[in-house]
Design a protein around this motif. Sequence first.
Motif, PDB file in Angstrom:
ATOM      1  N   GLY A  48       0.805  -1.224   0.000  1.00 34.67           N
ATOM      2  CA  GLY A  48       0.000   0.000   0.000  1.00 34.67           C
ATOM      3  C   GLY A  48       0.833   1.266   0.000  1.00 34.67           C
ATOM      4  N   ILE A  49       2.136   1.132  -0.222  1.00 36.39           N
ATOM      5  CA  ILE A  49       2.985   2.330  -0.238  1.00 36.39           C
ATOM      6  C   ILE A  49       2.832   3.066  -1.569  1.00 36.39           C
ATOM      7  N   LEU A  50       2.743   2.279  -2.649  1.00 38.46           N
ATOM      8  CA  LEU A  50       2.488   2.879  -3.961  1.00 38.46           C
ATOM      9  C   LEU A  50       1.090   2.499  -4.422  1.00 38.46           C
ATOM     10  N   ARG A  51       0.563   3.337  -5.326  1.00 40.40           N
ATOM     11  CA  ARG A  51      -0.736   3.064  -5.890  1.00 40.40           C
ATOM     12  C   ARG A  51      -0.610   3.067  -7.420  1.00 40.40           C
ATOM     13  N   GLU A  52      -1.407   2.208  -8.036  1.00 47.15           N
ATOM     14  CA  GLU A  52      -1.351   2.148  -9.501  1.00 47.15           C
ATOM     15  C   GLU A  52      -2.738   2.426 -10.040  1.00 47.15           C
ATOM     16  N   ASP A  53      -2.844   3.264 -11.076  1.00 51.64           N
ATOM     17  CA  ASP A  53      -4.141   3.359 -11.757  1.00 51.64           C
ATOM     18  C   ASP A  53      -3.949   3.500 -13.264  1.00 51.64           C
ATOM     19  N   ALA A  54      -4.997   3.193 -13.978  1.00 47.46           N
ATOM     20  CA  ALA A  54      -4.934   3.250 -15.441  1.00 47.46           C
ATOM     21  C   ALA A  54      -5.601   4.532 -15.918  1.00 47.46           C
ATOM     22  N   ARG A  55      -4.946   5.194 -16.836  1.00 48.82           N
ATOM     23  CA  ARG A  55      -5.545   6.413 -17.386  1.00 48.82           C
ATOM     24  C   ARG A  55      -5.742   6.244 -18.872  1.00 48.82           C
ATOM     25  N   GLU A  56      -6.813   6.870 -19.402  1.00 50.33           N
ATOM     26  CA  GLU A  56      -7.054   6.817 -20.838  1.00 50.33           C
ATOM     27  C   GLU A  56      -5.924   7.526 -21.545  1.00 50.33           C
ATOM     28  N   LEU A  57      -5.433   6.875 -22.585  1.00 49.14           N
ATOM     29  CA  LEU A  57      -4.283   7.425 -23.281  1.00 49.14           C
ATOM     30  C   LEU A  57      -4.756   8.056 -24.582  1.00 49.14           C
ATOM     31  N   TYR A  58      -4.355   9.282 -24.808  1.00 47.26           N
ATOM     32  CA  TYR A  58      -4.612   9.918 -26.094  1.00 47.26           C
ATOM     33  C   TYR A  58      -3.291  10.086 -26.812  1.00 47.26           C
ATOM     34  N   ARG A  59      -3.162   9.433 -27.973  1.00 49.48           N
ATOM     35  CA  ARG A  59      -1.946   9.613 -28.756  1.00 49.48           C
ATOM     36  C   ARG A  59      -2.071  10.946 -29.490  1.00 49.48           C
ATOM     37  N   ASP A  60      -1.129  11.819 -29.347  1.00 51.06           N
ATOM     38  CA  ASP A  60      -1.215  13.131 -29.982  1.00 51.06           C
ATOM     39  C   ASP A  60      -0.316  13.173 -31.214  1.00 51.06           C
ATOM     40  N   PRO A  61      -0.911  13.240 -32.403  1.00 49.40           N
ATOM     41  CA  PRO A  61      -0.095  13.224 -33.624  1.00 49.40           C
ATOM     42  C   PRO A  61       0.561  14.568 -33.928  1.00 49.40           C
ATOM     43  N   ILE A  62       0.238  15.573 -33.159  1.00 50.25           N
ATOM     44  CA  ILE A  62       0.807  16.886 -33.462  1.00 50.25           C
ATOM     45  C   ILE A  62       1.996  17.148 -32.550  1.00 50.25           C
ATOM     46  N   GLY A  63       3.158  17.422 -33.149  1.00 45.50           N
ATOM     47  CA  GLY A  63       4.333  17.668 -32.341  1.00 45.50           C
ATOM     48  C   GLY A  63       4.348  19.083 -31.787  1.00 45.50           C
ATOM     49  N   ASP A  64       4.326  20.045 -32.697  1.00 47.48           N
ATOM     50  CA  ASP A  64       4.609  21.422 -32.345  1.00 47.48           C
ATOM     51  C   ASP A  64       3.315  22.226 -32.212  1.00 47.48           C
ATOM     52  N   ARG A  65       3.121  22.821 -31.049  1.00 46.48           N
ATOM     53  CA  ARG A  65       1.969  23.713 -30.918  1.00 46.48           C
ATOM     54  C   ARG A  65       2.413  25.106 -30.462  1.00 46.48           C
ATOM     55  N   ALA A  66       3.577  25.541 -30.971  1.00 49.03           N
ATOM     56  CA  ALA A  66       4.098  26.849 -30.575  1.00 49.03           C
ATOM     57  C   ALA A  66       3.115  27.944 -30.988  1.00 49.03           C
ATOM     58  N   ALA A  67       2.798  28.818 -30.049  1.00 49.15           N
ATOM     59  CA  ALA A  67       1.775  29.822 -30.297  1.00 49.15           C
ATOM     60  C   ALA A  67       2.266  30.922 -31.228  1.00 49.15           C
TER      61      ALA A  67
END
Length: 741
Positions: free
Chosen positions: A174-193
């Motif tokens: 019980g020292i560490l906890r594990e959970d699963a998160r929905e994964l979104y693969r992001d095909p866009i590298g650069d989002r410089a404003a």
Amino acid sequence: MFAQVVVDIAHSAVGRPYTYAVPDHLCVEAGQRVLVPFGAGNRATEGFVVSLTAACDTPCKEILRALDPYPAIHADQLALALWIAETYRCLHLDALRLMVPPLLRGTDNKVKHEKFLCLTAGVDADASEIGLRSPVQREILRFAAGRGQAFPKKELLDFLPDCNSALAALLKKGILREDARELYRDPIGDRAATTAPSLTAAQREAVRIVCEELRSGETALLHGVTGSGKTEVYLACIDDCLQRGQTAIVLVPEIALTPQTVARFCGRFGTRVAVLHSRLSPGERFDEWRRIRAGTARVIVGARSAVFAPARNLGLIVMDEEHETSYQSEKSPRYHALEVARQRVQICGARLLLGSATPSLTTYSRAVIAKNYRLLRLDERVVALSMPEVYVADMRAELAAGNTSVFSRALADALTETLGRGEQAMLFLNRRGYATFVSCRACGAVLTCPNCDVSLTHHKLENRMRCHYCNANAPLPSRCPSCNSPHLKSFGVGTQQVQEQFEKQFPQIAVARMDSDTVTEKGAYERVLGDFRDGKTQLLIGTQMIAKGHDFPNVTLVGVVAADTTLNLPNYLSRERTFQLLTQVAGRSGRQNLPGRVIVQTYNPQHPVIGFAQAQDYEAFFHYEMMERRKCCLPPFSVFVRLLFTGEDAMKLSALCTDFAMELEKKLLAVLGESGAPALLHLSAAPAPVARIAGKCRQQVLIKLLRTKQLRDALYCIYAACDALDARLRPNLEVNPTEMY
Ligand code: ADP
Ligand code: ZN
Ligand code: ZN
């Protein structure tokens, strides 16, 4: 409640919706994917609920379960699918399938999850560490404490490859906890404003009309040369949509969907942008679809099929380079994205903005003659960008002067000057490979594909002959297969040869070539363009792949190696294509502060289309071409229907095709009636221009119909005649085909 379900079996015999009872414990909506018992064996089969009713007269089976907790298809998409099935005569199922990513199929959950680890709340890392005897467990604990918050399990495994059992122990304690998160693969590298420039008066006026005057369901055409600031107009209109809480879809031709285009939209709208193009993996496509559905992504930038994106509260569809042929789907359902977009904005109450420097004849005539579209113009390039000068080089004169190189003297001089100044150049040729064909000088035989009725193209680097239709290839023979003479010679110029000749003349210049031969591996496309942008290469040679949408500030010279390759295509669209291509290519030159130059090489310098392209006069081209089309009753004055039959046996196929054409003519005349009969301008059966591809014989029935009130009935008559044929014999139907080989 009863649900009408279209089952996921692609066969016309089971194409209609089937009625199922909705069990009380289930809550399903129209558009939802469900599992139903189907057929005699009651096999559990996937299907889409297309409508719900309160009553049903006949007893029916029950839905087994819902496959997703939400409707995969929105109501407006369902309406669109219905329209597509009717308009393009395809299975309801195939139309529905357009609306969902291919990965969303079957019963297993395709959402990827990633395991995350973190210290359990309240655990004191230092205190716990004292109690641990295993050094690996202590190491893990220190890692977790160092990260502070939840981190992907993968990162721990990279850091400590063999820590699984120690990790399991820590989780158990019980020292560490594990959970699963929905994964979104992001095909866009650069989002410089990036920030928006202040718009010119002409741009502001265009934006104002789209945002304030255009009504729901209406279409506007933004006509402006390349570099006139159309994209900035799109961006401002999209911004207005977002501020109203609406979403927007931006369609661009596949080929122009470069990282640079994407960066431009991401720069302005950041994480609200989703992209959809053919280079995405199925997983990436699925994740982008979910982000759009969930409303996290509100600006969808994509190729043709993005017109089906599950955007809710759609305010605007932008279609850039509306004249591009890639908006036509080349497989069933054979929809055209422009027609679908028009229908979708009508269903959703959104607006459609088309943009082009060279609108298709059909679109421009709808804007200026039928006035179905609102016409908006940007007549000048934005500040300090002047139009490039266009020179025409007469290749007949070059030959007469003894110049047999692929480069005219004018082009060779211009290359020397431009490259010498350290600026960049592009050379354009719509033909890949080294030579167009190889023939024998002794007997005249041309090397042809064994499977197709076409000549083979010589690819010198691999020293192979390649078929551009079926991709069959073989080494270049040393002797003529017919007469055994060793005197084989290649004719016609392809991109490889341009590169070879260039490298001979300019050995010190770094060159890159971009055509479908050089960009086969993943990432190659981006790399070639990136190197050119960064100045690692100074000259880019390519096919139409380089003609579209790229904005290279240092390019001041564009050479069109042979304008005649498109001008001489045996297709009524060849003049329109040539004008578009020359204009697009010219738009690549001189984009920033440097003046641009374009050299067009041709054996036909007097051809009117070359003249209009040189003067960059779209209006003049439009009026000329409309006259030519009217003379011969070609689209947009008429509609072409091409039925392509394929089969193994040439004689049988030809007989089938001829009989079919005769029967069809009778049926069409009956539908049109005596007064309508003249609308049938042409109906013939003949071998297709390429009579055999990949061993299959090809025959075509061509039908030309005048645009009259009865057009729809006539088309339905043709569809019905095709549907009546046995499925194996049924032809491929195209309305106003863009390729006719
Ligand atoms: P198009 O889409 O018609 O080819 P763009 O929108 O790409 O034209 O504009 C061409 C170039 O001019 C781009 O580099 C763009 O950033 C710039 N630009 C466009 N509008 C403005 C403006 N109002 N002020 C300054 N620069 C602009
Ligand atoms: Zn020979
Ligand atoms: Zn072939």
